[in-house]
Motif scaffolding. Structure first.
Motif, PDB file in Angstrom:
ATOM      1  N   ARG A  96       0.799  -1.456  -0.084  1.00 27.61           N
ATOM      2  CA  ARG A  96      -0.043   0.025  -0.010  1.00 27.61           C
ATOM      3  C   ARG A  96       0.950   1.122   0.024  1.00 27.61           C
ATOM      4  NH1 ARG A  96      -4.694  -1.283  -1.994  1.00 27.61           N
ATOM      5  NH2 ARG A  96      -5.816  -2.686  -0.710  1.00 27.61           N
ATOM      6  N   CYS A  97       1.898   1.333   0.576  1.00 24.73           N
ATOM      7  CA  CYS A  97       2.779   2.418   0.949  1.00 24.73           C
ATOM      8  C   CYS A  97       3.519   2.617  -0.505  1.00 24.73           C
ATOM      9  CB  CYS A  97       3.754   2.327   2.177  1.00 24.73           C
ATOM     10  SG  CYS A  97       3.100   2.396   3.634  1.00 24.73           S
ATOM     11  N   GLY A  98       3.828   1.390  -1.024  1.00 19.87           N
ATOM     12  CA  GLY A  98       4.557   1.501  -2.444  1.00 19.87           C
ATOM     13  C   GLY A  98       3.791   2.042  -3.509  1.00 19.87           C
ATOM     14  N   GLU A  99       2.383   1.789  -3.482  1.00 15.70           N
ATOM     15  CA  GLU A  99       1.398   2.295  -4.335  1.00 15.70           C
ATOM     16  C   GLU A  99       1.054   3.619  -4.336  1.00 15.70           C
ATOM     17  OE1 GLU A  99      -2.441   0.163  -3.640  1.00 15.70           O
ATOM     18  OE2 GLU A  99      -1.381  -1.740  -4.251  1.00 15.70           O
ATOM     19  N   VAL A 100       1.131   4.214  -2.877  1.00 16.25           N
ATOM     20  CA  VAL A 100       0.858   5.712  -2.464  1.00 16.25           C
ATOM     21  C   VAL A 100       2.214   6.366  -3.270  1.00 16.25           C
ATOM     22  CG1 VAL A 100       0.903   7.413  -0.562  1.00 16.25           C
ATOM     23  CG2 VAL A 100      -0.511   5.127  -0.734  1.00 16.25           C
ATOM     24  N   ARG A 101       3.295   5.957  -2.783  1.00 14.50           N
ATOM     25  CA  ARG A 101       4.433   6.628  -3.157  1.00 14.50           C
ATOM     26  C   ARG A 101       4.696   6.857  -4.792  1.00 14.50           C
ATOM     27  NH1 ARG A 101       7.377   3.037  -0.709  1.00 14.50           N
ATOM     28  NH2 ARG A 101       7.389   3.994   1.253  1.00 14.50           N
ATOM     29  N   ARG A 102       4.324   5.680  -5.625  1.00 16.33           N
ATOM     30  CA  ARG A 102       4.322   5.553  -6.953  1.00 16.33           C
ATOM     31  C   ARG A 102       3.553   6.802  -7.470  1.00 16.33           C
ATOM     32  NH1 ARG A 102       5.575   0.490  -6.071  1.00 16.33           N
ATOM     33  NH2 ARG A 102       3.332  -0.180  -6.139  1.00 16.33           N
ATOM     34  N   HIS A 103       2.183   6.618  -6.930  1.00 17.56           N
ATOM     35  CA  HIS A 103       1.087   7.448  -7.354  1.00 17.56           C
ATOM     36  C   HIS A 103       1.467   9.270  -7.181  1.00 17.56           C
ATOM     37  CE1 HIS A 103      -2.676   8.151  -9.558  1.00 17.56           C
ATOM     38  NE2 HIS A 103      -3.169   8.794  -8.460  1.00 17.56           N
ATOM     39  N   VAL A 104       1.967   9.265  -5.894  1.00 17.90           N
ATOM     40  CA  VAL A 104       2.246  10.655  -5.614  1.00 17.90           C
ATOM     41  C   VAL A 104       3.423  11.188  -6.239  1.00 17.90           C
ATOM     42  CG1 VAL A 104       3.390  12.007  -3.710  1.00 17.90           C
ATOM     43  CG2 VAL A 104       1.454  10.510  -3.135  1.00 17.90           C
ATOM     44  N   THR A 105       4.218  10.317  -6.549  1.00 22.45           N
ATOM     45  CA  THR A 105       5.242  10.749  -7.638  1.00 22.45           C
ATOM     46  C   THR A 105       4.909  11.031  -8.980  1.00 22.45           C
ATOM     47  OG1 THR A 105       6.849   9.397  -6.406  1.00 22.45           O
ATOM     48  CG2 THR A 105       7.677  10.003  -8.404  1.00 22.45           C
ATOM     49  N   GLU A 106       4.054  10.234  -9.425  1.00 22.38           N
ATOM     50  CA  GLU A 106       3.471  10.628 -10.861  1.00 22.38           C
ATOM     51  C   GLU A 106       2.811  11.914 -10.940  1.00 22.38           C
ATOM     52  OE1 GLU A 106       0.699  10.726 -13.848  1.00 22.38           O
ATOM     53  OE2 GLU A 106       0.149   9.589 -11.990  1.00 22.38           O
ATOM     54  N   ARG A 107       1.830  11.828  -9.877  1.00 23.46           N
ATOM     55  CA  ARG A 107       1.061  13.135 -10.055  1.00 23.46           C
ATOM     56  C   ARG A 107       1.531  14.365  -9.979  1.00 23.46           C
ATOM     57  NH1 ARG A 107      -3.358  12.757 -12.825  1.00 23.46           N
ATOM     58  NH2 ARG A 107      -4.783  13.905 -11.151  1.00 23.46           N
ATOM     59  N   VAL A 108       2.743  14.566  -9.057  1.00 24.59           N
ATOM     60  CA  VAL A 108       3.500  15.676  -8.647  1.00 24.59           C
ATOM     61  C   VAL A 108       4.157  16.046  -9.795  1.00 24.59           C
ATOM     62  CG1 VAL A 108       5.295  16.898  -7.299  1.00 24.59           C
ATOM     63  CG2 VAL A 108       3.246  15.568  -6.258  1.00 24.59           C
ATOM     64  N   GLU A 109       4.823  15.059 -10.381  1.00 26.61           N
ATOM     65  CA  GLU A 109       5.717  15.330 -11.696  1.00 26.61           C
ATOM     66  C   GLU A 109       4.801  15.813 -12.765  1.00 26.61           C
ATOM     67  OE1 GLU A 109       7.762  11.557 -12.251  1.00 26.61           O
ATOM     68  OE2 GLU A 109       9.428  12.341 -10.823  1.00 26.61           O
ATOM     69  N   THR A 110       3.452  15.295 -13.187  1.00 23.13           N
ATOM     70  CA  THR A 110       2.627  15.538 -14.130  1.00 23.13           C
ATOM     71  C   THR A 110       2.088  16.955 -13.748  1.00 23.13           C
ATOM     72  OG1 THR A 110       2.209  13.400 -14.558  1.00 23.13           O
ATOM     73  CG2 THR A 110       0.716  14.925 -15.281  1.00 23.13           C
ATOM     74  N   LEU A 111       1.503  17.298 -12.690  1.00 27.83           N
ATOM     75  CA  LEU A 111       0.743  18.339 -12.383  1.00 27.83           C
ATOM     76  C   LEU A 111       1.503  19.468 -11.907  1.00 27.83           C
ATOM     77  CD1 LEU A 111      -2.308  16.709 -10.694  1.00 27.83           C
ATOM     78  CD2 LEU A 111      -2.185  17.524 -13.005  1.00 27.83           C
ATOM     79  N   ALA A 112       2.794  19.554 -11.316  1.00 26.81           N
ATOM     80  CA  ALA A 112       3.544  20.450 -10.877  1.00 26.81           C
ATOM     81  C   ALA A 112       4.972  20.552 -11.633  1.00 26.81           C
ATOM     82  CB  ALA A 112       3.963  20.374  -9.601  1.00 26.81           C
ATOM     83  N   GLY A 113       5.059  19.585 -12.584  1.00 28.65           N
ATOM     84  CA  GLY A 113       6.186  19.687 -13.336  1.00 28.65           C
ATOM     85  C   GLY A 113       7.582  19.775 -12.585  1.00 28.65           C
ATOM     86  N   MET A 114       7.467  18.996 -11.273  1.00 28.68           N
ATOM     87  CA  MET A 114       8.621  19.134 -10.498  1.00 28.68           C
ATOM     88  C   MET A 114       9.309  17.480 -10.383  1.00 28.68           C
ATOM     89  SD  MET A 114       7.408  21.288  -7.237  1.00 28.68           S
ATOM     90  CE  MET A 114       6.927  22.886  -7.316  1.00 28.68           C
ATOM     91  N   GLU A 115      10.547  17.611 -10.085  1.00 27.02           N
ATOM     92  CA  GLU A 115      11.129  16.116  -9.963  1.00 27.02           C
ATOM     93  C   GLU A 115      10.639  15.801  -8.322  1.00 27.02           C
ATOM     94  OE1 GLU A 115      15.232  16.744 -10.508  1.00 27.02           O
ATOM     95  OE2 GLU A 115      15.248  16.885 -12.457  1.00 27.02           O
ATOM     96  N   VAL A 116      10.675  14.599  -7.845  1.00 26.73           N
ATOM     97  CA  VAL A 116      10.155  14.003  -6.761  1.00 26.73           C
ATOM     98  C   VAL A 116      11.065  12.701  -6.433  1.00 26.73           C
ATOM     99  CG1 VAL A 116       8.362  13.095  -5.370  1.00 26.73           C
ATOM    100  CG2 VAL A 116       7.745  14.578  -7.421  1.00 26.73           C
ATOM    101  N   PRO A 117      12.249  13.512  -5.759  1.00 22.38           N
ATOM    102  CA  PRO A 117      13.201  12.201  -5.310  1.00 22.38           C
ATOM    103  C   PRO A 117      12.942  11.524  -4.396  1.00 22.38           C
ATOM    104  CG  PRO A 117      14.086  14.541  -4.896  1.00 22.38           C
ATOM    105  CD  PRO A 117      12.572  14.737  -5.618  1.00 22.38           C
TER     106      PRO A 117
END
Length: 140
Positions: A96-117
């Motif tokens: 579950r934590c892995g799913e949250v991590r992946r989805h948050v990374t993808e959405r912030v990169e897509t919507l805010a145009g930021m790298e999410v290390p």
């Protein structure tokens, strides 16, 4: 004339294309990035019971100076995200934590145009889920 568009292939006299590094930049507030991350965490999890606390996030955005950014000369910004969630139990907490991590990374990169290390997922609480056919009573 307002609303009038130039014919294709023609530009208005006196207007020149300005290279992207010279046009300026859009700055997205940290709290907006945190809201994007919180919403993404909600999207990655199954629906929570009414008394559950919805996911919330804190974000640290690091902005690099102009000229030290990406290959096109635009500045790059990175967001380090910490998301707090409540999960149903029993569940595979790591998955579950892995799913949250992946989805948050993808959405912030897509919507805010930021790298999410980094996305740190903190499980604040577990709530017991009653699946159909499950025995009610004490869980050990």
């Amino acid at each position: 004339m307002p609303g009038h568009a130039d014919p294709p292939g023609e530009s208005r006299p006196g207007l020149a294309a300005v290279p992207s590094p010279e046009r300026g930049a859009t700055r997205i507030a940290d709290r907006v990035v945190a809201k994007i991350a919180s919403q993404a965490a909600r999207e990655a999890l199954p629906p929570l019971p009414a008394d559950a606390v919805p996911p919330h996030a804190t974000v640290v955005v690091r902005r690099q100076a102009s000229g030290s950014g990406g290959t096109d000369g635009t500045p790059t910004h990175s967001a380090r995200v910490r998301v707090s969630v409540e999960l149903g139990y029993p569940t595979d907490i790591g998955a579950r934590c892995g799913e949250v991590r992946r989805h948050v990374t993808e959405r912030v990169e897509t919507l805010a145009g930021m790298e999410v290390p980094e996305v740190a997922v903190q499980v604040e609480r577990l709530h017991l889920t009653h699946e159909s056919g499950a025995v009610k009573g004490r869980t050990q």
